[in-house]
Design an enzyme around this catalytic site. Structure first.
Site, PDB file in Angstrom:
ATOM      1  N   PRO A 244       0.785  -1.238   0.000  1.00 12.84           N
ATOM      2  CG  PRO A 244       0.040  -0.917   2.196  1.00 12.84           C
ATOM      3  CD  PRO A 244       0.769  -1.906   1.316  1.00 12.84           C
ATOM      4  CB  CYS A 245       3.185   2.760  -2.431  1.00 14.02           C
ATOM      5  SG  CYS A 245       2.362   2.437  -3.991  1.00 14.02           S
ATOM      6  CG  HIS A 246      -2.835   3.258  -1.469  1.00 12.85           C
ATOM      7  ND1 HIS A 246      -2.534   1.949  -1.799  1.00 12.85           N
ATOM      8  CD2 HIS A 246      -3.738   3.193  -0.453  1.00 12.85           C
ATOM      9  CE1 HIS A 246      -3.228   1.132  -1.026  1.00 12.85           C
ATOM     10  NE2 HIS A 246      -3.958   1.853  -0.195  1.00 12.85           N
TER      11      HIS A 246
END
Length: 283
Positions: A244-246
């Site tokens: 989850p780089c978001h």
């Protein structure tokens, strides 16, 4: 004055490891060269370089091995010998640990790999998802199927590709429709530097519906002040949403950039916040 002394010691150690990596010097040997106990040298080197002396040696070794393997005439035995490793078994373990693939797979550009890929719909647009027998190796949002497939193939240019849906992909895609905590462990097949892998692991620890900052991630991996390097590693994430780089934003509160578009990033953050804060429960 102490900082200068420490810097000189680390510089000397790095030079020694670079010059003698084919001999695979151990911790005691390098520590002796800079007149420190192995314990103090290990701690000092890790603080300054961000990785342990052993990891630094491994990174130099694999860099040399990769250069040799790009020479089609070099065998795995030759590469192991010239890198200072005791045999092809250690070369294999080194590549698996750092590159996420065997040295043979690297030498052949993934020629020995069989990669399944498919296109699917998500709440945030169409995605391409790819898997090897070891796990998910690629996931990206797409608006151009042909270009997305070409981007995938740059990762392993000589792999065998099959457009088909498999169980590994199906299990991973359930994350869009089910509570991610109740899913079976999603297997990932990733390649990256030790630093990138450390950052991606830290991203997996950010709970759904929560956000973190690049500075917080750098602190979490033991590299305070490495926000820019963390940002680069976050941007290199090959598996959208699953890693989850978001969920990483700027310290100012701004959403920041996103490989697949800042608007999509805001949509995902809002969607996850609604999922985790909603009082409604599924029947």
């Amino acid at each position: 004055m102490q900082d200068i002394t420490n810097f000189d010691r680390i510089a000397t150690a790095i030079d020694y490891i670079r010059e003698h990596f084919k001999e695979q010097p151990d911790l005691n040997e390098v520590a002796e060269k800079v007149h420190l106990s192995p314990f103090h040298f290990q701690r000092l080197f890790t603080d300054w370089a961000g990785v342990s002396p052993k990891k630094f040696l491994q990174y130099l070794s694999i860099g040399h091995a990769k250069a040799m393997l790009q020479d089609k005439g070099a065998t795995l035995f030759d590469t192991a010998f010239e890198t200072g490793l005791s045999g092809t078994g250690r070369l294999h373990d080194l590549f698996i640990g750092i590159e996420g693939m065997t040295p043979g797979e690297y030498k052949n550009g993934g020629e020995a790999l069989s990669i399944n890929y498919s296109f699917a719909e998500s709440p945030f647009g169409e995605i391409i998802v790819a898997s090897t027998p070891k796990g998910i190796c690629y996931l990206a949002f797409t608006t151009d199927r042909e270009q997305s497939l070409a981007d995938l193939k740059t990762q392993f240019p000589h792999a065998r590709y099959h457009q088909t849906v498999d169980l590994i992909q199906q299990n991973a895609l359930y994350i869009f429709t089910q509570d991610w905590k109740s899913l079976s462990d999603i297997k990932l097949h990733l390649k990256g530097t030790p630093f990138q892998l450390k950052v991606w692991e830290a991203l997996l620890n950010i709970p759904m519906g929560r956000l973190s900052t690049y500075g917080s991630i750098s602190d979490a991996i033991g590299n305070p002040g490495a926000s820019r390097a963390v940002g680069s590693a976050v941007g290199s994430n090959p598996v959208a949403f699953l890693i989850p780089c978001h969920r990483v934003i700027r310290s100012t509160g701004e959403t920041g950039d996103y490989h697949w578009g800042s608007t999509r990033k805001k949509a995902i953050i809002g969607w996850e916040a609604a999922k985790t804060s909603s009082p409604e429960k599924e029947n």
